[in-house]
Structures are given as C-alpha cells and as structure tokens.
Design an enzyme around this catalytic site. Sequence first.
Site, PDB file in Angstrom:
ATOM      1  CE1 TYR A 202      -4.362  -1.020  -0.300  1.00 31.12           C
ATOM      2  CE2 TYR A 202      -3.373  -2.961   0.705  1.00 31.12           C
ATOM      3  CZ  TYR A 202      -4.418  -2.361   0.012  1.00 31.12           C
ATOM      4  OH  TYR A 202      -5.492  -3.112  -0.392  1.00 31.12           O
TER       5      TYR A 202
ATOM      6  CB  CYS B 106      -7.129   2.426  14.861  1.00 35.19           C
ATOM      7  SG  CYS B 106      -6.665   1.377  16.259  1.00 35.19           S
TER       8      CYS B 106
ATOM      9  CB  CYS C 116      -6.495   2.707  21.204  1.00 36.98           C
ATOM     10  SG  CYS C 116      -6.319   1.761  19.684  1.00 36.98           S
TER      11      CYS C 116
ATOM     12  CG  HIS D  81     -14.081  -1.193  -3.227  1.00 33.92           C
ATOM     13  ND1 HIS D  81     -13.760  -1.790  -4.417  1.00 33.92           N
ATOM     14  CD2 HIS D  81     -15.294  -1.701  -2.870  1.00 33.92           C
ATOM     15  CE1 HIS D  81     -14.735  -2.622  -4.789  1.00 33.92           C
ATOM     16  NE2 HIS D  81     -15.683  -2.577  -3.865  1.00 33.92           N
TER      17      HIS D  81
HETATM   18  C1  BJW Z   1      -9.313  -0.490 -19.090  1.00 32.31           C
HETATM   19  C2  BJW Z   1      -8.151   0.216 -19.290  1.00 32.31           C
HETATM   20  C3  BJW Z   1      -8.285   1.434 -19.904  1.00 32.31           C
HETATM   21  C4  BJW Z   1      -7.590  -1.555 -18.295  1.00 32.31           C
HETATM   22  N1  BJW Z   1      -9.495   1.863 -20.284  1.00 32.31           N
HETATM   23  N2  BJW Z   1     -10.496  -0.062 -19.471  1.00 32.31           N
HETATM   24  C5  BJW Z   1     -21.885 -11.993  -4.394  1.00 32.31           C
HETATM   25  C6  BJW Z   1     -21.478 -13.073  -5.155  1.00 32.31           C
HETATM   26  C7  BJW Z   1     -20.195 -13.585  -4.988  1.00 32.31           C
HETATM   27  C8  BJW Z   1     -19.302 -13.070  -4.058  1.00 32.31           C
HETATM   28  C9  BJW Z   1     -19.726 -12.003  -3.304  1.00 32.31           C
HETATM   29  C10 BJW Z   1     -20.998 -11.494  -3.465  1.00 32.31           C
HETATM   30  N3  BJW Z   1     -21.127 -10.450  -2.627  1.00 32.31           N
HETATM   31  C11 BJW Z   1     -19.966 -10.288  -1.948  1.00 32.31           C
HETATM   32  C12 BJW Z   1     -19.094 -11.233  -2.345  1.00 32.31           C
HETATM   33  C13 BJW Z   1     -17.703 -11.405  -1.833  1.00 32.31           C
HETATM   34  C14 BJW Z   1     -16.721 -10.429  -2.441  1.00 32.31           C
HETATM   35  C15 BJW Z   1     -16.691 -10.591  -3.957  1.00 32.31           C
HETATM   36  O1  BJW Z   1     -17.195  -9.810  -4.722  1.00 32.31           O
HETATM   37  N4  BJW Z   1     -16.028 -11.637  -4.416  1.00 32.31           N
HETATM   38  C16 BJW Z   1     -15.899 -11.875  -5.852  1.00 32.31           C
HETATM   39  C17 BJW Z   1     -14.444 -11.713  -6.275  1.00 32.31           C
HETATM   40  C18 BJW Z   1     -16.413 -13.242  -6.146  1.00 32.31           C
HETATM   41  N5  BJW Z   1     -17.070  -9.048  -2.098  1.00 32.31           N
HETATM   42  C19 BJW Z   1     -16.699  -8.547  -0.945  1.00 32.31           C
HETATM   43  O2  BJW Z   1     -16.090  -9.205  -0.111  1.00 32.31           O
HETATM   44  C20 BJW Z   1     -17.092  -7.108  -0.656  1.00 32.31           C
HETATM   45  N6  BJW Z   1     -17.729  -7.071   0.623  1.00 32.31           N
HETATM   46  C21 BJW Z   1     -18.979  -7.437   0.783  1.00 32.31           C
HETATM   47  O3  BJW Z   1     -19.741  -7.648  -0.120  1.00 32.31           O
HETATM   48  O4  BJW Z   1     -19.334  -7.560   2.115  1.00 32.31           O
HETATM   49  C22 BJW Z   1     -20.480  -8.338   2.408  1.00 32.31           C
HETATM   50  C23 BJW Z   1     -20.206  -9.800   2.052  1.00 32.31           C
HETATM   51  C24 BJW Z   1     -18.984 -10.379   2.353  1.00 32.31           C
HETATM   52  C25 BJW Z   1     -18.742 -11.717   2.013  1.00 32.31           C
HETATM   53  C26 BJW Z   1     -19.719 -12.465   1.367  1.00 32.31           C
HETATM   54  C27 BJW Z   1     -20.938 -11.875   1.041  1.00 32.31           C
HETATM   55  C28 BJW Z   1     -21.187 -10.528   1.403  1.00 32.31           C
HETATM   56  C29 BJW Z   1     -15.855  -6.229  -0.553  1.00 32.31           C
HETATM   57  C30 BJW Z   1     -15.139  -6.118  -1.846  1.00 32.31           C
HETATM   58  C31 BJW Z   1     -13.861  -5.314  -1.646  1.00 32.31           C
HETATM   59  C32 BJW Z   1     -12.975  -5.302  -2.870  1.00 32.31           C
HETATM   60  N7  BJW Z   1     -11.735  -4.746  -2.500  1.00 32.31           N
HETATM   61  C33 BJW Z   1     -10.740  -4.464  -3.520  1.00 32.31           C
HETATM   62  C34 BJW Z   1      -9.512  -3.846  -2.821  1.00 32.31           C
HETATM   63  C35 BJW Z   1      -9.819  -2.417  -2.404  1.00 32.31           C
HETATM   64  C36 BJW Z   1      -8.651  -1.743  -1.780  1.00 32.31           C
HETATM   65  C37 BJW Z   1      -7.533  -1.567  -2.760  1.00 32.31           C
HETATM   66  O5  BJW Z   1      -7.662  -0.896  -3.813  1.00 32.31           O
HETATM   67  O6  BJW Z   1      -6.467  -2.105  -2.476  1.00 32.31           O
HETATM   68  O7  BJW Z   1     -11.249  -3.566  -4.496  1.00 32.31           O
HETATM   69  S1  BJW Z   1     -10.297  -5.896  -4.495  1.00 32.31           S
HETATM   70  C38 BJW Z   1     -10.124  -5.014  -6.008  1.00 32.31           C
HETATM   71  O8  BJW Z   1     -11.152  -5.398  -6.960  1.00 32.31           O
HETATM   72  C39 BJW Z   1     -10.397  -3.555  -5.645  1.00 32.31           C
HETATM   73  C40 BJW Z   1     -11.136  -3.083  -6.856  1.00 32.31           C
HETATM   74  O9  BJW Z   1     -11.856  -1.909  -6.544  1.00 32.31           O
HETATM   75  C41 BJW Z   1     -12.000  -4.277  -7.189  1.00 32.31           C
HETATM   76  C42 BJW Z   1     -12.507  -4.287  -8.591  1.00 32.31           C
HETATM   77  O10 BJW Z   1     -11.444  -4.341  -9.502  1.00 32.31           O
HETATM   78  P1  BJW Z   1     -11.567  -3.526 -10.853  1.00 32.31           P
HETATM   79  O11 BJW Z   1     -11.589  -2.092 -10.589  1.00 32.31           O
HETATM   80  O12 BJW Z   1     -12.667  -4.067 -11.662  1.00 32.31           O
HETATM   81  O13 BJW Z   1     -10.135  -3.824 -11.501  1.00 32.31           O
HETATM   82  P2  BJW Z   1      -9.704  -5.047 -12.447  1.00 32.31           P
HETATM   83  O14 BJW Z   1      -8.235  -5.041 -12.492  1.00 32.31           O
HETATM   84  O15 BJW Z   1     -10.379  -6.297 -12.065  1.00 32.31           O
HETATM   85  O16 BJW Z   1     -10.288  -4.649 -13.863  1.00 32.31           O
HETATM   86  C43 BJW Z   1      -9.781  -3.550 -14.614  1.00 32.31           C
HETATM   87  C44 BJW Z   1     -10.546  -3.500 -15.908  1.00 32.31           C
HETATM   88  O17 BJW Z   1     -10.154  -2.334 -16.604  1.00 32.31           O
HETATM   89  C45 BJW Z   1     -10.275  -4.695 -16.816  1.00 32.31           C
HETATM   90  O18 BJW Z   1     -11.525  -5.160 -17.314  1.00 32.31           O
HETATM   91  C46 BJW Z   1      -9.434  -4.111 -17.950  1.00 32.31           C
HETATM   92  O19 BJW Z   1      -9.679  -4.730 -19.207  1.00 32.31           O
HETATM   93  C47 BJW Z   1      -9.913  -2.686 -17.953  1.00 32.31           C
HETATM   94  N8  BJW Z   1      -8.942  -1.703 -18.421  1.00 32.31           N
HETATM   95  N9  BJW Z   1      -7.088  -0.558 -18.759  1.00 32.31           N
HETATM   96  C48 BJW Z   1     -10.569   1.033 -20.052  1.00 32.31           C
HETATM   97  N10 BJW Z   1      -7.180   2.177 -20.152  1.00 32.31           N
HETATM   98 ZN    ZN Z   2      -7.049   3.025  17.919  1.00 29.87          ZN
END
Ligand code: BJW
Ligand code: ZN
Length: 297
Positions: A67, A143, A196, A135
């Site tokens: 990070y 903390c 804390c 996110h």
């Molecule tokens: C371009 C380009 C250009 C490149 N122009 N395009 C329902 C079903 C199944 C599972 C779940 C569900 N509900 C919840 C879940 C569990 C889980 C989840 O979704 N799992 C799946 C993976 C299956 N979700 C969670 O845990 C969430 N919490 C939650 O729902 O709590 C309640 C709960 C928990 C558990 C079970 C059920 C309910 C929290 C999700 C948190 C995600 N966190 C992260 C890290 C954030 C901090 C950080 O940045 O470090 O978020 S993971 C990472 O993925 C980050 C991103 O925001 C997120 C999405 O990624 P993103 O932005 O799509 O990036 P990429 O790399 O995947 O894609 C980039 C795209 O751009 C590509 O398509 C390229 O082609 C394109 N591209 N250049 C245009 N120039």
């Molecule tokens: Zn604290």
Amino acid sequence: MTDLAAFHTLLRGNSPRILAIVGAGLSASSGLPTFRGAGGLWRNYESTSLATPGAFARDPALVWLFYTWRRHMCLQVDPNGGHAALAALAKARGGGFLCLTQNVDSECLPTAELSPPPDLHERAGHPTDTLRHLHGRLFDVKCSRCKKTEYNTDDPLVPALAAASVDVADGENPLLDPSRPVPQITASELPHCSSCGGIQRPGVVWFGENLDSRMLREVDAWIDAKPVDIVLVIGTSSVVYPAAGYAERARTRHTKVVTVNLDPETEAAEPGDLVYVGDAAQLLPALLAPLTTSSSL
Ligand code: BJW
Ligand code: ZN
C-alpha cells in the site's frame, strides 16, 4: 465495437439519469496498475491476494509495503481525460448523475485539510455529492483496534516503509524484484493509532469486509427514486460485488448498460449492452461530449 452515434442517440430526449460504475481501468492511463490481468502482480503476489484481512493479519509489513508503493505512485500521477469527462458530466447533470467508483486512488496535494479528501476524480473537479467511494480511500488510515480513521498523506507513513516510496524515475525499485528479500520490518515499526496504540491499516475495503452501509443505502435510494436510463460500466472487470451487481440489476430492469473497456473480451459486457472497446481516458470525452457541451445534441 458500437459506434459513438449509437450512444449519442441514446442521450437524446429527456435528460437521462445516469449511473456510472468505475474501476481501475479508468486510472490505468494515469499510470496506476489494475488488479487483474497484466499489471496485477506486485512482486510475485497477485494484488488481490494482498487486499484481504487475512493477508494483513499474516504479514502486516508486507501489506503495508504494497500500500505504501501504491500511495507513493498516486502522488506522482494526474487525473486523465476520463476523470475530467465524468467530472464535467457531474457538473452538467447534478443530481441526474451518480458515479460509484471502486478506485481508492486518492492524492495528496496540500489539500489534506479538506473533508472528504480529494482523489483523482475530485482533483478532476468531480463534485463530491455525485461521487461515492465504494472501497474507501488509499490515504485514509484506520486503527485495526478502535477503528479511528484519519487522513494521512505522509510518504512514507513511517520510516520503516521507505523502501516502497521510491520514484520509478530513480530506476527500478529493488522492492519490486521478487528475487530480492522483502525488508524486515517489525510490528512496532509500523504505523500505530495515536488514540489507543493499536496497529493501523489502510482505510480501504478488503474482501469479506462490509462496505459502508449508509453509503449503500444512499445509492439504493438514488437508484430507486426514479428510473435510471443508462448505466455506464467503465474500466472494471465487474467481478467484485456489490459493485458488479448494479449493472446486473439494471439489465433486469431493461436499463441500457454501456460498457467502456480496453479488453474486447471483457466479462463486464453482456449481450444487449452498448460496448466501447478502448482506453476510457480517450473514449469517455468523446462519448460524453454531447452531455458536457450544451450545444452538441
Ligand atoms: C481499461 C483500461 C483502460 C484496463 N481503459 N479499461 C456476491 C457473489 C459472490 C461473491 C460475493 C458477493 N457479494 C460479496 C461477495 C464477496 C466479495 C466478492 O465480490 N467476491 C468476488 C471476487 C467473487 N465481495 C466482498 O467481499 C465485498 N464485501 C462485501 O460484499 O461484504 C459483504 C459480504 C462479504 C462476504 C460475502 C458476502 C457478502 C468487498 C469487496 C472489496 C474489494 N476490494 C478491492 C480492494 C480495495 C482496496 C484496494 O484498492 O487495495 O477492491 S479488491 C479489487 O477489486 C479492488 C477493486 O476496486 C475491485 C474491482 O477491480 P476492478 O476495478 O474491476 O479492476 P480489475 O483489475 O479487475 O479490472 C480492470 C478493468 O479495466 C479490466 O476489465 C481491464 O480490461 C480494464 N482496463 N485498462 C478502459 N485504459
Ligand atoms: Zn485506535
């Protein structure tokens, strides 16, 4: 690929209500890596494997180095034309537009006193009332014991993390070479809470953690208030929930979904969507021009 005119035709008539779901691809042109596919590796770790509470519990120093590296990069980059086009849309449409960004790429100009802190969207002039950070934010530090969260743009946050705060221009950062060992950092050298004394963590939402429930209720209220005409799915692989669910829900309501993605095979697009393949930084200004310049429609 669908031609621009098809999208511009969709914009005619009554002012459409537009929801945007944004992902890492929007910031790719600014120089920030995405999570999946090319660029989704940090050392020999998949970025997503470091974005979990389990990874932090196992090795908080490793996760903090990851990070810190991302925080440092955020400080070097600027918003691109895609951020600017969305900001212009927000200004033109006010309450008729809501942007849900999954990106945490905050910045650290001398605006630390601003609340909420600005990120690439906000630096591009995006009004905060039409933007939700699903996110969290990279420069929020939380903390892990008492949950007190503070905005902190120090780079590095503590001296022990300095190995990750190295400019690419200064040559290849040895930290990124997986054949070299990770610097040994003890827990006591990591950032600690001023209230804390608990160990601090990045104030972002990791897998398995809940998103801000009040924010989600506000988003649902906006969606349910009036029909949404267009959902823009921009630079996201649409595999992470709940973010991915908004477009799915829209399709069941026959809302037009418009996908903007560099990858012609993206999982984010479904049959029936308008699909624009290319760089969001280039495509969004062209797509949104009729809405952001008053005389173009
Ligand atoms: C371009 C380009 C250009 C490149 N122009 N395009 C329902 C079903 C199944 C599972 C779940 C569900 N509900 C919840 C879940 C569990 C889980 C989840 O979704 N799992 C799946 C993976 C299956 N979700 C969670 O845990 C969430 N919490 C939650 O729902 O709590 C309640 C709960 C928990 C558990 C079970 C059920 C309910 C929290 C999700 C948190 C995600 N966190 C992260 C890290 C954030 C901090 C950080 O940045 O470090 O978020 S993971 C990472 O993925 C980050 C991103 O925001 C997120 C999405 O990624 P993103 O932005 O799509 O990036 P990429 O790399 O995947 O894609 C980039 C795209 O751009 C590509 O398509 C390229 O082609 C394109 N591209 N250049 C245009 N120039
Ligand atoms: Zn604290």
